[in-house]
Motif scaffolding. Structure first.
Motif, PDB file in Angstrom:
ATOM      1  N   TRP A 150       0.842  -1.195   0.000  1.00  0.00           N
ATOM      2  CA  TRP A 150       0.000   0.000   0.000  1.00  0.00           C
ATOM      3  C   TRP A 150       0.875   1.241   0.000  1.00  0.00           C
ATOM      4  N   ARG A 151       0.488   2.210  -0.774  1.00  0.00           N
ATOM      5  CA  ARG A 151       1.165   3.506  -0.791  1.00  0.00           C
ATOM      6  C   ARG A 151       0.215   4.511  -0.142  1.00  0.00           C
ATOM      7  N   VAL A 152       0.635   5.048   0.998  1.00  0.00           N
ATOM      8  CA  VAL A 152      -0.226   5.912   1.803  1.00  0.00           C
ATOM      9  C   VAL A 152       0.368   7.314   1.869  1.00  0.00           C
ATOM     10  N   ILE A 153      -0.452   8.311   1.621  1.00  0.00           N
ATOM     11  CA  ILE A 153      -0.007   9.699   1.765  1.00  0.00           C
ATOM     12  C   ILE A 153      -0.587  10.253   3.064  1.00  0.00           C
ATOM     13  N   VAL A 154       0.263  10.933   3.835  1.00  0.00           N
ATOM     14  CA  VAL A 154      -0.140  11.469   5.134  1.00  0.00           C
ATOM     15  C   VAL A 154       0.110  12.972   5.136  1.00  0.00           C
ATOM     16  N   PRO A 155      -0.920  13.784   5.010  1.00  0.00           N
ATOM     17  CA  PRO A 155      -0.747  15.236   5.092  1.00  0.00           C
ATOM     18  C   PRO A 155      -0.375  15.646   6.517  1.00  0.00           C
ATOM     19  N   ARG A 156       0.641  16.468   6.647  1.00  0.00           N
ATOM     20  CA  ARG A 156       1.101  16.883   7.971  1.00  0.00           C
ATOM     21  C   ARG A 156       0.798  18.354   8.195  1.00  0.00           C
ATOM     22  N   ALA A 201      -4.177   5.072  -0.275  1.00  0.00           N
ATOM     23  CA  ALA A 201      -4.945   5.659   0.822  1.00  0.00           C
ATOM     24  C   ALA A 201      -4.359   7.011   1.196  1.00  0.00           C
ATOM     25  N   VAL A 202      -5.206   7.846   1.777  1.00  0.00           N
ATOM     26  CA  VAL A 202      -4.769   9.104   2.357  1.00  0.00           C
ATOM     27  C   VAL A 202      -5.266   9.115   3.796  1.00  0.00           C
ATOM     28  N   LEU A 203      -4.377   9.486   4.735  1.00  0.00           N
ATOM     29  CA  LEU A 203      -4.718   9.454   6.148  1.00  0.00           C
ATOM     30  C   LEU A 203      -4.666  10.868   6.707  1.00  0.00           C
ATOM     31  N   PHE A 204      -5.845  11.400   7.047  1.00  0.00           N
ATOM     32  CA  PHE A 204      -5.941  12.745   7.604  1.00  0.00           C
ATOM     33  C   PHE A 204      -5.925  12.666   9.130  1.00  0.00           C
ATOM     34  N   THR A 205      -5.123  13.531   9.757  1.00  0.00           N
ATOM     35  CA  THR A 205      -5.034  13.546  11.213  1.00  0.00           C
ATOM     36  C   THR A 205      -5.771  14.728  11.837  1.00  0.00           C
ATOM     37  N   SER A 206      -6.308  15.618  11.015  1.00  0.00           N
ATOM     38  CA  SER A 206      -7.058  16.761  11.537  1.00  0.00           C
ATOM     39  C   SER A 206      -7.881  17.377  10.421  1.00  0.00           C
ATOM     40  N   ALA A 207      -8.863  18.189  10.796  1.00  0.00           N
ATOM     41  CA  ALA A 207      -9.671  18.892   9.803  1.00  0.00           C
ATOM     42  C   ALA A 207      -8.815  19.887   9.026  1.00  0.00           C
ATOM     43  N   THR A 208      -7.835  20.477   9.700  1.00  0.00           N
ATOM     44  CA  THR A 208      -6.932  21.413   9.022  1.00  0.00           C
ATOM     45  C   THR A 208      -6.146  20.716   7.918  1.00  0.00           C
ATOM     46  N   LYS A 243      -8.130  17.308  -4.664  1.00  0.00           N
ATOM     47  CA  LYS A 243      -8.842  16.211  -4.018  1.00  0.00           C
ATOM     48  C   LYS A 243      -8.222  14.863  -4.371  1.00  0.00           C
ATOM     49  N   PRO A 244      -8.239  13.924  -3.415  1.00  0.00           N
ATOM     50  CA  PRO A 244      -7.787  12.569  -3.736  1.00  0.00           C
ATOM     51  C   PRO A 244      -8.701  11.926  -4.774  1.00  0.00           C
ATOM     52  N   HIS A 245      -8.165  10.993  -5.522  1.00  0.00           N
ATOM     53  CA  HIS A 245      -8.940  10.250  -6.518  1.00  0.00           C
ATOM     54  C   HIS A 245     -10.029   9.433  -5.830  1.00  0.00           C
ATOM     55  N   ALA A 246     -11.105   9.187  -6.531  1.00  0.00           N
ATOM     56  CA  ALA A 246     -12.244   8.447  -5.956  1.00  0.00           C
ATOM     57  C   ALA A 246     -11.850   7.042  -5.520  1.00  0.00           C
ATOM     58  N   ALA A 247     -10.826   6.474  -6.158  1.00  0.00           N
ATOM     59  CA  ALA A 247     -10.407   5.115  -5.807  1.00  0.00           C
ATOM     60  C   ALA A 247      -9.527   5.072  -4.568  1.00  0.00           C
ATOM     61  N   THR A 248      -9.083   6.204  -4.095  1.00  0.00           N
ATOM     62  CA  THR A 248      -8.206   6.267  -2.935  1.00  0.00           C
ATOM     63  C   THR A 248      -9.029   6.135  -1.650  1.00  0.00           C
ATOM     64  N   VAL A 249      -8.586   5.259  -0.771  1.00  0.00           N
ATOM     65  CA  VAL A 249      -9.245   5.084   0.521  1.00  0.00           C
ATOM     66  C   VAL A 249      -8.944   6.309   1.387  1.00  0.00           C
ATOM     67  N   VAL A 250      -9.980   6.922   1.947  1.00  0.00           N
ATOM     68  CA  VAL A 250      -9.818   8.091   2.806  1.00  0.00           C
ATOM     69  C   VAL A 250     -10.013   7.662   4.253  1.00  0.00           C
ATOM     70  N   ALA A 251      -8.980   7.868   5.075  1.00  0.00           N
ATOM     71  CA  ALA A 251      -9.045   7.535   6.500  1.00  0.00           C
ATOM     72  C   ALA A 251      -8.848   8.805   7.301  1.00  0.00           C
ATOM     73  N   ALA A 252      -9.527   8.897   8.435  1.00  0.00           N
ATOM     74  CA  ALA A 252      -9.423  10.082   9.285  1.00  0.00           C
ATOM     75  C   ALA A 252      -9.343   9.656  10.736  1.00  0.00           C
ATOM     76  N   ILE A 253      -8.543  10.370  11.508  1.00  0.00           N
ATOM     77  CA  ILE A 253      -8.376  10.077  12.920  1.00  0.00           C
ATOM     78  C   ILE A 253      -9.252  11.018  13.732  1.00  0.00           C
ATOM     79  N   GLY A 254     -10.125  10.456  14.542  1.00  0.00           N
ATOM     80  CA  GLY A 254     -10.915  11.260  15.467  1.00  0.00           C
ATOM     81  C   GLY A 254     -12.125  11.905  14.818  1.00  0.00           C
ATOM     82  N   PRO A 255     -13.099  12.337  15.612  1.00  0.00           N
ATOM     83  CA  PRO A 255     -14.329  12.940  15.095  1.00  0.00           C
ATOM     84  C   PRO A 255     -14.126  14.222  14.301  1.00  0.00           C
TER      85      PRO A 255
END
Length: 281
Positions: A54-60, A241-248, A259-271
């Motif tokens: 898996w190739r995962v991008i993590v915005p910091r 996949a793209v893993l977001f750690t905050s709304a910012t 925007k990420p491609h529709a085929a990319t899994v979007v994961a988010a940490i926390g509400p």
């Protein structure tokens, strides 16, 4: 093997006579005695991981993502961090200069750090005046977040108060002691923070009888866009996949990279980040 190969590697159980030396692919060999059939499966150690290849991008944004990336690596993914936020000094220095002088002169009873960047900002100003963390002697320290506590530890400082229930500014306000004019010589609290107000903390401390002074210690601005090839990979689905750690992180990454491609899994940490992620991904 440690820090060798890639997540695209595969394990192959073979014998010397069957090795094809015509390929240019890099190989690593684990040499040993013959392996019986029931133990062979354990040598497919890497490609058996749940996120293998898996190739995962993590915005910091502002947070240290080392532990998160280590976890993704542990499960077989290849992580790529994209900075979406840049830390800049305040537009004017007068307020910070006044605040640091107040710390040295004993104007404040408490100093509240809400991020590692606030710790760095105060430390840098003290250094400019030829001082170090000893200048904070006698001042009670509060800290929000493990990264903030670690930043203080690097200066040889241990906070007197950290939130126990939840590491947020609001939780700190709930656990902060009330001002007592019989035992507290001062009622002033300094909160160096970003140019985004920490309203729950300020309101909470004020209700407890404290005279709170907030000072802009640093500014958070949107980072420059990542390289063109990274932006293209985001838009064309080359990341699994793209893993977001905050709304910012959601808002900033879409602003600088699309925007990420529709085929990319979007994961988010926390509400907090989940709603923006659903709306934009």
């Amino acid at each position: 093997m440690e820090r060798m190969g890639t997540t695209a590697q595969v394990s192959d159980l073979t014998v010397w006579s069957e090795i094809d030396d015509s390929t240019d692919e890099e190989r690593f060999f684990i040499v040993g005695p013959g392996i019986d059939e029931k133990h062979r499966s354990r040598f497919s150690w890497f490609e058996g991981k749940p996120l293998f290849d898996w190739r995962v991008i993590v915005p910091r944004t502002k947070d240290d993502l080392t532990s998160l990336v280590d976890e993704l690596d542990h499960y077989g993914a290849t992580s790529e961090i994209v900075a979406t936020m840049s830390i800049e000094p305040p537009r004017t220095e007068q307020a910070m200069e006044k605040a640091v002088r107040g710390l040295v002169d004993g104007r404040y009873l408490w100093l509240v750090f809400t991020s590692p960047h606030a710790v760095a900002a105060i430390s840098e100003r003290l250094t400019e005046y030829g001082l170090d963390s000893r200048a904070l002697s006698g001042i009670s320290l509060a800290a929000v977040g493990s990264g903030t506590t670690e930043a203080l530890a690097r200066l040889g400082l241990v906070p007197d108060l950290t939130p126990i229930v939840e590491n947020t500014t609001g939780a700190l306000a709930n656990e902060f002691p009330a001002y007592d004019d019989l035992i507290d010589p001062l009622n002033r609290v300094l909160v160096p923070s970003a140019d985004v107000a920490v309203e729950p903390l300020l309101v909470g401390l004020s209700r407890l009888g404290w005279d709170v002074e907030e000072v802009t210690a640093y500014r958070t601005v949107r980072a420059a866009p990542p390289p063109a090839e990274v932006r293209d990979d985001i838009k064309t689905g080359m990341f699994d996949a793209v893993l977001f750690t905050s709304a910012t992180a959601v808002r900033n990454m879409i602003g600088i990279a699309g925007k990420p491609h529709a085929a990319t899994v979007v994961a988010a940490i926390g509400p907090p980040p989940r709603r923006p992620a659903r709306c934009t991904a």
